[in-house]
Design an enzyme around this catalytic site. Structure first.
Site, PDB file in Angstrom:
ATOM      1  N   ASP A 140      -2.460  -1.129  11.177  1.00  0.00           N
ATOM      2  CA  ASP A 140      -2.378  -2.488  11.705  1.00  0.00           C
ATOM      3  C   ASP A 140      -3.546  -3.342  11.232  1.00  0.00           C
ATOM      4  O   ASP A 140      -4.425  -2.875  10.493  1.00  0.00           O
ATOM      5  CB  ASP A 140      -2.315  -2.460  13.237  1.00  0.00           C
ATOM      6  CG  ASP A 140      -3.379  -1.565  13.857  1.00  0.00           C
ATOM      7  OD1 ASP A 140      -4.501  -1.523  13.316  1.00  0.00           O
ATOM      8  OD2 ASP A 140      -3.089  -0.906  14.872  1.00  0.00           O
TER       9      ASP A 140
ATOM     10  N   GLY B  67       1.806   3.389  11.627  1.00  0.00           N
ATOM     11  CA  GLY B  67       0.986   2.905  12.728  1.00  0.00           C
ATOM     12  C   GLY B  67      -0.225   2.087  12.333  1.00  0.00           C
ATOM     13  O   GLY B  67      -0.985   1.626  13.191  1.00  0.00           O
TER      14      GLY B  67
ATOM     15  N   ASP C 122       6.297 -13.344  -3.810  1.00  0.00           N
ATOM     16  CA  ASP C 122       7.171 -12.211  -4.073  1.00  0.00           C
ATOM     17  C   ASP C 122       8.404 -12.631  -4.878  1.00  0.00           C
ATOM     18  O   ASP C 122       8.920 -13.740  -4.718  1.00  0.00           O
ATOM     19  CB  ASP C 122       7.597 -11.616  -2.723  1.00  0.00           C
ATOM     20  CG  ASP C 122       8.443 -10.366  -2.867  1.00  0.00           C
ATOM     21  OD1 ASP C 122       7.955  -9.388  -3.455  1.00  0.00           O
ATOM     22  OD2 ASP C 122       9.589 -10.370  -2.373  1.00  0.00           O
TER      23      ASP C 122
ATOM     24  N   ASN D 155      -5.082   2.739  11.315  1.00  0.00           N
ATOM     25  CA  ASN D 155      -4.604   2.412  12.657  1.00  0.00           C
ATOM     26  C   ASN D 155      -5.810   2.098  13.544  1.00  0.00           C
ATOM     27  O   ASN D 155      -6.544   2.988  13.958  1.00  0.00           O
ATOM     28  CB  ASN D 155      -3.810   3.585  13.232  1.00  0.00           C
ATOM     29  CG  ASN D 155      -3.101   3.231  14.524  1.00  0.00           C
ATOM     30  OD1 ASN D 155      -3.440   2.252  15.182  1.00  0.00           O
ATOM     31  ND2 ASN D 155      -2.111   4.021  14.898  1.00  0.00           N
TER      32      ASN D 155
ATOM     33  N   ASP E  59       1.455   0.844  18.517  1.00  0.00           N
ATOM     34  CA  ASP E  59       2.275   1.694  17.642  1.00  0.00           C
ATOM     35  C   ASP E  59       3.751   1.605  17.996  1.00  0.00           C
ATOM     36  O   ASP E  59       4.627   1.711  17.134  1.00  0.00           O
ATOM     37  CB  ASP E  59       1.816   3.153  17.725  1.00  0.00           C
ATOM     38  CG  ASP E  59       0.443   3.356  17.081  1.00  0.00           C
ATOM     39  OD1 ASP E  59      -0.101   2.381  16.535  1.00  0.00           O
ATOM     40  OD2 ASP E  59      -0.069   4.482  17.139  1.00  0.00           O
TER      41      ASP E  59
ATOM     42  N   GLU F  94       4.856 -12.987  -8.679  1.00  0.00           N
ATOM     43  CA  GLU F  94       5.294 -11.667  -9.115  1.00  0.00           C
ATOM     44  C   GLU F  94       6.462 -11.836 -10.080  1.00  0.00           C
ATOM     45  O   GLU F  94       7.547 -12.263  -9.692  1.00  0.00           O
ATOM     46  CB  GLU F  94       5.738 -10.806  -7.927  1.00  0.00           C
ATOM     47  CG  GLU F  94       6.123  -9.397  -8.364  1.00  0.00           C
ATOM     48  CD  GLU F  94       7.134  -8.720  -7.443  1.00  0.00           C
ATOM     49  OE1 GLU F  94       7.243  -7.484  -7.501  1.00  0.00           O
ATOM     50  OE2 GLU F  94       7.832  -9.428  -6.681  1.00  0.00           O
TER      51      GLU F  94
END
Length: 608
Positions: free
Chosen positions: A163, A161, A328, A136, A142, A357
């Site tokens: 980032d 939280g 993905d 964070n 947050d 993937e």
């Protein structure tokens, strides 16, 4: 009579004074001069987008076609951007009758930097980060007004939280560890439940504000490049969130495969595309089935959806300057479209790498997803796929269910790939319990798995925290544990050697040493792999690059073993000096060309 007259007046009023058209948003929000893809399709969001004309304030920008839809909240405009215009913001003007509205559409100059779009290869070590769980760096984001997560109070399922600023702050840590490429799980807006993972987009063109901003993402890429670190974008073409604005207001009736209440469930038979006995209905269920109700499946047979996904991918690449893509859930997409998607992307960015993937540990099925495989049509154009086959056997190896012969057997099937050196190899990731969870305290066995991972062919990937031996559980929320020291009020900072436990530093130093060996010796990254069938659960293989020759010996026995090298005289003989690359000590074979190796250990030897 009076009522009919009033209705006539209302209709007449609407005809004579049409509603003013509006433009609320355009996607993509800009484009660039000099792109190979210079004919693009703008998706217009607004009101009363019907019976209108469109033009730019620069006549050189051609309006090819306007597509009006049944839902007048949307329209599509095909445009062509010439090479000979100045980079600046142009006005797109829409006119319906006397009503005129306009919107700024920047056309930018492309950045000229050799550090952009580099691709990734065997010389790289990929580090997978789930940003929310890593560090964070900005506590002010947050909590953002209008952004919620219904899982926030559910143990291990809410946001932690972390980032983008947190990742930027730890770039020196990654560089010092030896990482060369960073893969972040998706950073686009996920204003939905269980939003921390990033795989359910609510806005494909916007970074989730709890992670940062588009500008901060670009800064992250730039800062990574300054430290010679590459960046891989995690991209999701298959689905979005059921909280995406499209769900409440469909651009087209067939924008998705089905509806929230009437759709196919996902079929996980990834082998279906090479199964000559498969029925078309089964293929349809794989490509059009929904993972879960909360992740609507995009209809990739719709040409407008196709254009949207391709342009969105190119926009992120060009905007940020990333070096590769991890795609993905590749098999669940429409295969014809994804072939087109990859072909267009790699035509625009020839050096870029894409890893698909493909979650199957069966080599014969997995291998068909790599490009130019003769057994799968259409050609995927994917340079790389995720090597779940090696992962699965390494996990069974640390569990004691498989031995070195099973590992040898998986690698012996590399002939099925068009290029096995380009596989992304790993032992754990964000969807799977960690290696140390399966090892159940057997650190030596886990180290052996890492030794193989970093010395065999492929592009190794590490999951954040695994370098300090995080154990976790088989629960998704728990295996994605926040990195200790990355968050306010953490009791200790495991990014710092002095605050790590002896156990953590043992694992960390073991991996750091392996990474350094890969960097020091090209044979371990570019060398040909030659291996011999294991005898008595001792596996010997070589990596050879030009005149550099390295021998790796894996002893999976709980006792010291003498390894007979006489049958390997093409690569090693008693006259050779063998240098243990971990401690720089010279080893010798005995008169019978045998060498000793301690129990549950490995030797990485340079042959001089």
């Amino acid at each position: 009579m009076r009522k009919i007259f009033l209705i006539f007046l209302i209709v007449g009023y609407t005809t004579i004074f049409p509603q003013k058209i509006e433009i609320k948003k355009i996607e993509p929000e800009n484009w660039w001069i000099g792109m190979r893809l210079n004919k693009i399709q703008l998706m217009i969001y607004g009101k009363d987008l019907k019976s209108f004309k469109a033009k730019f304030d620069e006549p050189k920008i051609k309006i090819i076609k306007i597509h009006e839809l049944e839902n007048s909240d949307y329209a599509f405009i095909d445009i062509e951007i010439p090479k000979n215009i100045l980079p600046k913001s142009y006005k797109l003007k829409l006119q319906s009758g006397k009503n005129l509205t306009e919107f700024n559409f920047p056309i930018l100059k492309r950045e000229n930097s050799q550090q952009r779009f580099q691709g990734f290869n065997q010389s790289d070590i990929i580090y997978l980060i789930m940003p929310d769980r890593f560090a964070n760096g900005d506590v002010s984001n947050d909590s953002i007004k209008g952004y919620s997560d219904s899982m926030q109070k559910t143990p291990n399922q809410g946001r932690a939280g972390g980032d983008l600023q947190g990742v930027i702050n730890k770039l020196d840590y990654l560089k010092d560890f030896g990482i060369t490429s960073i893969w972040l799980t998706p950073v686009v807006e996920n204003n939905t439940f269980r939003s921390y993972h990033g795989y359910a987009a609510t806005d494909f063109y916007k970074v989730d504000p709890r992670l940062g901003s588009n500008e901060l993402y670009k800064k992250f890429v730039d800062e990574a490049h300054k430290k010679n670190l590459k960046v891989i974008l995690d991209h999701v073409a298959n689905h979005c969130s059921d909280d995406h604005p499209w769900i409440k207001n469909l651009p087209m009736k067939n924008w998705f495969n089905g509806t929230l209440d009437n759709h196919l469930e996902a079929n996980h038979n990834k082998m279906i595309f090479t199964d000559i006995h498969a029925d078309s209905s089964t293929i349809k269920q794989v490509e059009q089935g929904w993972f879960v109700r909360s992740m609507p499946d995009l209809n990739q047979e719709n040409i407008f959806v196709q254009n949207y996904i391709i342009q969105n991918t190119i926009w992120w690449i060009e905007f940020s300057g990333i070096d590769g893509i991890r795609e993905d859930t590749y098999p669940y997409n429409n295969q014809k479209f994804m072939s087109k998607w990859a072909d267009v992307i790699l035509n625009e960015y020839p050096k870029l790498n894409i890893v698909g993937e493909v979650w199957t540990g069966e080599v014969d099925f997995l291998s068909t997803y790599q490009r130019n495989n003769p057994y799968k049509k259409p050609n995927t154009f994917l340079p790389s796929v995720t090597d779940f086959a090696l992962r699965d056997v390494l996990i069974r190896f640390v569990e004691g269910k498989d031995n070195t012969y099973n590992i040898f057997n998986v690698l012996a099937k590399d002939y099925l790939y068009t290029d096995a050196t380009q596989l992304v190899t790993f032992v754990d990731n964000h969807d799977l319990p960690r290696l140390m969870y399966f090892a159940k305290g057997n650190i030596q066995k886990a180290k052996l798995a890492y030794d193989i991972l970093f010395t065999t062919r492929g592009i190794p990937q590490i999951f954040y925290g695994s370098e300090i031996g995080v154990i976790g559980t088989d629960d998704h929320g728990s295996l994605r544990i926040p990195f200790p020291g990355g968050f306010p009020n953490d009791k200790r900072n495991a990014f710092n050697e002095k605050e790590r436990s002896d156990y953590e530093n043992d694992i960390f130093n073991h991996l750091k040493n392996l990474i350094q060996l890969r960097k020091n010796y090209k044979a371990l990254t570019q060398g040909k792999l030659i291996h011999f069938p294991p005898i008595n659960d001792v596996y010997v293989y070589f990596r050879i690059y030009e005149d550099e020759k390295i021998m790796i010996i894996i002893n999976n026995n709980t006792k010291l073993m003498k390894v007979d090298l006489s049958s390997m005289k093409n690569y090693v003989n008693p006259k050779n000096k063998l240098v243990d690359l971990r401690n720089r000590k010279e080893l010798k074979t005995d008169e019978e060309s045998k060498i000793e190796i301690p129990e549950v250990s490995s030797l990485i030897l340079k042959i001089n």
